[in-house]
Design a protein around this motif. Structure first.
Motif, PDB file in Angstrom:
ATOM      1  N   CYS A   1       0.845  -1.181   0.000  1.00 29.67           N
ATOM      2  CA  CYS A   1       0.000   0.000   0.000  1.00 29.67           C
ATOM      3  C   CYS A   1       0.883   1.235   0.000  1.00 29.67           C
ATOM      4  O   CYS A   1       1.882   1.287   0.712  1.00 29.67           O
ATOM      5  CB  CYS A   1      -0.916   0.006   1.224  1.00 29.67           C
ATOM      6  SG  CYS A   1      -1.989   1.450   1.290  1.00 29.67           S
TER       7      CYS A   1
ATOM      8  N   ILE B   1      -5.133  -3.354  -8.539  1.00 28.54           N
ATOM      9  CA  ILE B   1      -4.960  -2.045  -7.897  1.00 28.54           C
ATOM     10  C   ILE B   1      -6.311  -1.523  -7.412  1.00 28.54           C
ATOM     11  O   ILE B   1      -7.312  -1.628  -8.132  1.00 28.54           O
ATOM     12  CB  ILE B   1      -4.414  -0.984  -8.902  1.00 28.54           C
ATOM     13  CG1 ILE B   1      -3.098  -1.437  -9.533  1.00 28.54           C
ATOM     14  CG2 ILE B   1      -4.237   0.380  -8.224  1.00 28.54           C
ATOM     15  CD1 ILE B   1      -2.599  -0.509 -10.635  1.00 28.54           C
TER      16      ILE B   1
ATOM     17  N   GLN C   1      -3.256   3.896  -2.394  1.00 30.14           N
ATOM     18  CA  GLN C   1      -3.238   2.911  -3.475  1.00 30.14           C
ATOM     19  C   GLN C   1      -2.756   1.571  -2.936  1.00 30.14           C
ATOM     20  O   GLN C   1      -1.666   1.481  -2.379  1.00 30.14           O
ATOM     21  CB  GLN C   1      -2.298   3.404  -4.568  1.00 30.14           C
ATOM     22  CG  GLN C   1      -2.115   2.428  -5.708  1.00 30.14           C
ATOM     23  CD  GLN C   1      -1.124   2.960  -6.731  1.00 30.14           C
ATOM     24  OE1 GLN C   1      -1.506   3.555  -7.735  1.00 30.14           O
ATOM     25  NE2 GLN C   1       0.148   2.754  -6.468  1.00 30.14           N
TER      26      GLN C   1
ATOM     27  N   ALA D   1      -7.271   2.302  -6.025  1.00 33.80           N
ATOM     28  CA  ALA D   1      -6.752   3.614  -5.653  1.00 33.80           C
ATOM     29  C   ALA D   1      -7.932   4.508  -5.359  1.00 33.80           C
ATOM     30  O   ALA D   1      -8.933   4.479  -6.073  1.00 33.80           O
ATOM     31  CB  ALA D   1      -5.909   4.200  -6.774  1.00 33.80           C
TER      32      ALA D   1
ATOM     33  N   ALA E   1      -2.559   6.312  -9.642  1.00 32.53           N
ATOM     34  CA  ALA E   1      -2.686   7.275  -8.541  1.00 32.53           C
ATOM     35  C   ALA E   1      -2.970   8.666  -9.108  1.00 32.53           C
ATOM     36  O   ALA E   1      -3.792   9.411  -8.571  1.00 32.53           O
ATOM     37  CB  ALA E   1      -1.412   7.300  -7.702  1.00 32.53           C
TER      38      ALA E   1
END
Ligand code: C2E
Ligand code: SIN
Ligand code: SIN
Ligand code: FE
Ligand code: FE
Length: 378
Positions: free
Chosen positions: A52, A120, A137, A122, A84
């Motif tokens: 993370c 992922i 994220q 985010a 991100a």
């Protein structure tokens, strides 16, 4: 590619306990780096992810930055780069379980790190007014199916919303601390400008003090207080007339008495404050010309009657006065300064501090070169 050991997704009860555990630790924390790290650990555990990262938005530089990159000091990326970056632009959460077929994913990161990203989530972290301050994220679900779910995303939203408020408070506190330090610094600098100092003098005294405190093993908080307060040691010179302060030759006895009052004047100016920094500065102002053997001024205190901050600043101050040109004297050679400190061991200066300083003499000398007046342009 690294094998990710799979684990079970935490149950609702376990989840609450994880969040509660971390939040109580986060609530006690005052340091931004540590908070980022705790939030990253929280994010990882809440969704059973492998990694993370918590990114903070820097509006001024238009970047995202983080310190939570194991082993890496600080990384910065353009505000619009990678997943991100997409979230930082849109403010919308994203969940991606097949990043390599997603054009928004930046494969270069994996290429550089040798890590293989297969999932992922985010999402934005917002402050109490709803303004986005960062992005959290998580990478790679460690559950047996290796897939992030909408439930994961909801859990991460929950964790991020709690963590965001605390992060906001600490960021604000840090901003205020930095502002305070800058104000103090500017105050000291303004005062020094009258003595025709070039400005780096206060930076050097701060740096000498900090480095000496570091070699001494002083705890970080006290060292920071010392570093912030030591530039104010001569603040009392603000009340010394130009005819004395700027005289380019030795002072008469009467002038010396007036000059020496900069110690008590500084203390008078600062003593009313209850603030830690100003209390330390008042103490330093009145102690920085005392000598270990009792022959200093204004009170003729000796040895440990003189505060540690005062003893350290005294060495920083004299070192700086000797290593640089003043209106009343030329800068000294390195060897001559070294000799003076050796000779003044136990006379002017605390012998144990001298031992530390002599052992690391080059570190001090290098500060003077790095922040030397010769390096100032204009
Ligand atoms: P400063 O310039 O910051 O000097 C701080 C201290 O460094 C001095 O404290 C002294 O302990 C040491 N120091 C500076 N120059 C020399 C030097 O040439 N030889 C030796 N052995 N030590 C030196 P001190 O003496 O109590 O002076 C306090 C402040 O009084 C000085 O701060 C400076 O602002 C002023 N001052 C001292 N002597 C003179 C002078 O002859 N002319 C003028 N105009 N000011 C002076
Ligand atoms: C990205 O956000 O595009 C890169 C993800 C990663 O850190 O591997
Ligand atoms: C001066 O000596 O001219 C002032 C610099 C200082 O604070 O030591
Ligand atoms: Fe002084
Ligand atoms: Fe000084």
């Amino acid at each position: 590619m690294k094998d990710v050991i799979s684990v079970v997704r935490p149950s609702a009860v376990k989840l609450l306990r994880i969040i509660f555990d971390y939040l109580s630790r986060i609530a006690k924390e005052r340091n931004v780096d540590t908070i980022l790290e705790l939030i990253a650990d929280l994010g990882r555990d809440v969704v059973a992810a492998d990694r993370c990262t918590v990114w903070l938005i820097d509006e001024r530089k238009n970047i995202l930055w983080t310190r939570v990159a194991h082993g890496v000091d600080r990384i910065e990326i353009p505000r619009n780069k990678g997943i991100a970056g997409v979230v930082a632009e849109s403010g919308e959460p994203l969940i991606i379980n097949d990043p390599y077929s997603d054009p928004r994913f930046d494969k270069e990161v994996d290429k550089k790190t040798g890590y293989r990203t297969y999932g992922i989530i985010a999402l934005p972290i917002s402050d109490s007014k709803g303004k986005m301050i960062g992005v959290v994220q998580v990478l790679n679900s460690r559950t047996p199916l290796k897939k992030f779910t909408n439930k994961d995303q909801q859990h991460l939203v929950l964790a991020a919303s709690y963590a965001g408020n605390q992060l906001e408070a600490v960021l604000l506190q840090e901003e205020m601390d930095n502002t305070q330090r800058e104000i103090i610094f500017t105050l000291a600098e303004t005062c020094e400008m009258r003595s025709k100092e070039t400005g780096n003098h206060v930076k050097r005294v701060a740096e000498f003090s900090r480095v000496l405190a570091g070699f001494l093993g002083m705890n970080q908080n006290d060292a920071l207080v010392l570093k912030t307060a030591s530039p104010l040691h001569d603040i009392g010179k603000i009340a010394i007339p130009d005819s004395i302060l700027l005289k380019n030759g030795p002072l008469t006895d009467e002038e010396k008495i007036i000059m020496n009052s900069h110690t008590t004047l500084g203390w008078e100016m600062l003593k009313h404050s209850d603030r830690i920094i100003f209390k330390a500065a008042a103490d330093i102002a009145i102690h920085h010309h005392e000598k270990w053997d009792g022959s200093g001024y204004p009170a003729g205190l000796r040895s440990e009657e003189i505060s540690l901050y005062g003893r350290i600043t005294a060495m920083a101050d004299v070192f700086d006065a000797l290593a640089n040109t003043r209106v009343y004297k030329k800068a000294w050679e390195k060897e001559r300064i070294l000799k003076l400190f050796q000779e003044e061991r136990g006379k002017h200066f605390d012998p144990s501090l001298i031992d530390i300083m002599l052992e690391h003499f080059d570190s001090f000398w290098n500060i003077n070169i790095r922040l030397g007046d010769k390096n100032i342009v204009g």
